[in-house]
Design a protein around this motif. Structure first.
Motif, mmCIF file in Angstrom:
data_model
loop_
_atom_site.group_PDB
_atom_site.id
_atom_site.type_symbol
_atom_site.label_atom_id
_atom_site.label_comp_id
_atom_site.label_asym_id
_atom_site.label_seq_id
_atom_site.Cartn_x
_atom_site.Cartn_y
_atom_site.Cartn_z
ATOM 1 N N MET A 36 5.448 -1.088 -19.663
ATOM 2 C CA MET A 36 6.618 -1.824 -19.484
ATOM 3 C C MET A 36 6.735 -2.795 -20.352
ATOM 4 S SD MET A 36 7.789 -2.477 -16.203
ATOM 5 C CE MET A 36 9.350 -3.576 -15.471
ATOM 6 N N GLN A 37 8.259 -2.638 -20.352
ATOM 7 C CA GLN A 37 8.991 -3.984 -20.997
ATOM 8 C C GLN A 37 9.485 -4.690 -20.650
ATOM 9 O OE1 GLN A 37 10.307 -2.574 -24.812
ATOM 10 N NE2 GLN A 37 7.946 -3.274 -25.748
ATOM 11 N N LEU A 38 9.597 -5.898 -20.505
ATOM 12 C CA LEU A 38 10.361 -6.949 -20.030
ATOM 13 C C LEU A 38 11.360 -7.101 -20.706
ATOM 14 C CD1 LEU A 38 8.291 -8.938 -17.887
ATOM 15 C CD2 LEU A 38 9.205 -7.189 -16.916
ATOM 16 N N PRO A 39 12.462 -7.085 -20.671
ATOM 17 C CA PRO A 39 13.460 -7.845 -21.529
ATOM 18 C C PRO A 39 13.137 -9.659 -21.197
ATOM 19 C CG PRO A 39 14.261 -7.533 -19.300
ATOM 20 C CD PRO A 39 12.638 -6.984 -19.075
ATOM 21 N N GLN A 40 13.666 -9.961 -22.705
ATOM 22 C CA GLN A 40 13.194 -11.321 -23.526
ATOM 23 C C GLN A 40 14.924 -11.998 -22.918
ATOM 24 O OE1 GLN A 40 11.251 -11.850 -26.478
ATOM 25 N NE2 GLN A 40 9.193 -10.261 -25.944
ATOM 26 N N LEU A 41 14.348 -12.957 -22.359
ATOM 27 C CA LEU A 41 15.793 -13.811 -23.129
ATOM 28 C C LEU A 41 15.228 -15.147 -23.476
ATOM 29 C CD1 LEU A 41 18.301 -14.814 -21.186
ATOM 30 C CD2 LEU A 41 16.872 -15.530 -19.496
ATOM 31 N N ARG A 42 15.957 -15.754 -24.326
ATOM 32 C CA ARG A 42 15.943 -16.606 -25.636
ATOM 33 C C ARG A 42 16.758 -17.937 -24.931
ATOM 34 N NH1 ARG A 42 13.586 -13.872 -30.710
ATOM 35 N NH2 ARG A 42 11.692 -13.407 -29.829
ATOM 36 N N MET A 43 16.094 -19.523 -25.021
ATOM 37 C CA MET A 43 17.287 -19.889 -24.967
ATOM 38 C C MET A 43 17.090 -21.143 -25.702
ATOM 39 S SD MET A 43 17.917 -20.372 -21.235
ATOM 40 C CE MET A 43 16.905 -22.256 -20.956
ATOM 41 N N GLU A 44 18.020 -21.607 -26.719
ATOM 42 C CA GLU A 44 18.017 -22.189 -27.674
ATOM 43 C C GLU A 44 19.143 -24.057 -27.042
ATOM 44 O OE1 GLU A 44 18.500 -21.566 -31.393
ATOM 45 O OE2 GLU A 44 17.407 -19.943 -31.722
ATOM 46 N N SER A 45 18.589 -25.012 -27.054
ATOM 47 C CA SER A 45 19.190 -26.159 -27.121
ATOM 48 C C SER A 45 19.361 -27.242 -27.614
ATOM 49 C CB SER A 45 19.112 -26.344 -24.926
ATOM 50 O OG SER A 45 17.465 -26.762 -25.336
ATOM 51 N N GLN A 46 20.013 -28.322 -27.881
ATOM 52 C CA GLN A 46 20.496 -29.593 -28.126
ATOM 53 C C GLN A 46 21.017 -30.475 -28.205
ATOM 54 O OE1 GLN A 46 21.252 -29.227 -33.100
ATOM 55 N NE2 GLN A 46 22.684 -30.897 -32.330
ATOM 56 N N PHE A 47 20.078 -31.360 -27.808
ATOM 57 C CA PHE A 47 20.893 -32.292 -26.597
ATOM 58 C C PHE A 47 21.835 -33.151 -28.053
ATOM 59 C CE2 PHE A 47 16.717 -32.430 -24.977
ATOM 60 C CZ PHE A 47 17.068 -32.220 -23.713
ATOM 61 N N LYS B 131 22.226 -21.972 -26.219
ATOM 62 C CA LYS B 131 22.765 -20.787 -26.663
ATOM 63 C C LYS B 131 21.617 -19.883 -26.133
ATOM 64 C CE LYS B 131 22.248 -17.834 -31.411
ATOM 65 N NZ LYS B 131 21.516 -18.256 -32.728
ATOM 66 N N ILE B 132 22.381 -19.346 -25.435
ATOM 67 C CA ILE B 132 20.755 -17.913 -25.040
ATOM 68 C C ILE B 132 20.993 -16.724 -25.841
ATOM 69 C CG2 ILE B 132 20.856 -16.985 -22.499
ATOM 70 C CD1 ILE B 132 21.974 -19.611 -21.169
ATOM 71 N N THR B 133 20.124 -16.175 -26.118
ATOM 72 C CA THR B 133 20.125 -14.777 -25.853
ATOM 73 C C THR B 133 19.570 -13.506 -25.463
ATOM 74 O OG1 THR B 133 18.195 -15.437 -28.273
ATOM 75 C CG2 THR B 133 20.652 -15.016 -28.549
ATOM 76 N N TYR B 134 19.520 -12.530 -25.595
ATOM 77 C CA TYR B 134 18.766 -11.603 -24.646
ATOM 78 C C TYR B 134 18.856 -10.175 -24.872
ATOM 79 C CZ TYR B 134 18.690 -8.346 -21.038
ATOM 80 O OH TYR B 134 17.880 -7.373 -20.420
#
Length: 187
Positions: free
Chosen positions: A1-12, A179-182
């Motif tokens: 099973m594959q899980l979806p990936q949630l990626r987050m990039e942030s910058q202060f 920035k959130i990517t799914y």
């Protein structure tokens, strides 16, 4: 099973601060000073010294008299001799008046007249001790000093202040973000 990936990039966020320091400038001119010192006044008064030497007694002791002193001495001695002679004559006359009382007044008077008292011998040209009299008055010095205060003329200048206020400027140098990517990856 594959899980979806949630990626987050942030910058202060970054804040930029520019600061200008406050400045205070102080200027003051040198004071102008004039000083005068008058000289002191000095007054001196001197009374001269006096030395008096009296050698009259020494000259008299050496029989070196001035003509007026010699005349005074001769007149005094002549008056004494006259008075002594008058007294002797009166005494001898009284003796002769009383011849009836006995004795031999004429022989006694002749004997006295024939043997006068002996003359005094001695050195007459050396003055006696302390015959020269001296008197000395020392000089006196009076000093009077008047001091004069200095004359001071000063011109002072007030300080001059120049104030440059400081400043603080803030700005946003970098924005913050998220920035959130799914990803859902099928297989």
């Amino acid at each position: 099973m594959q899980l979806p990936q949630l990626r987050m990039e942030s910058q202060f966020a970054k804040i930029q601060i520019n600061q200008t320091d406050a400045r205070l400038e102080i200027k003051q001119e040198q004071p102008q000073v004039m000083i005068q010192q008058p000289k002191p006044e000095v007054r001196m008064q001197t009374t001269p010294s006096k030395l008096s030497i009296d050698q009259t007694q020494a000259w008299e002791d050496m029989d070196l008299l001035s003509i007026s002193r010699r005349n005074d001495r001769f007149a005094s001695e002549a008056l004494q001799a006259l008075q002594a002679g008058l007294a002797r004559t009166a005494r001898e006359g009284n003796e002769l008046m009383k011849i009836e009382n006995g004795g031999n007044p004429i022989a006694a008077q002749a004997k006295r007249m024939s043997s006068p008292p002996p003359k005094e011998l001695g050195i007459k040209f050396i003055p006696s001790h302390f015959a020269v009299k001296t008197n000395y008055q020392p000089s006196e010095l009076h000093i009077d000093v008047t001091t004069n205060k200095p004359k001071i003329d000063a011109e002072i200048y007030a300080p001059q202040f120049t104030y440059h206020p400081g400043d603080v400027q803030t700005s946003l140098l970098q924005r913050n973000y998220l920035k959130i990517t799914y990803e859902n990856q099928p297989k």
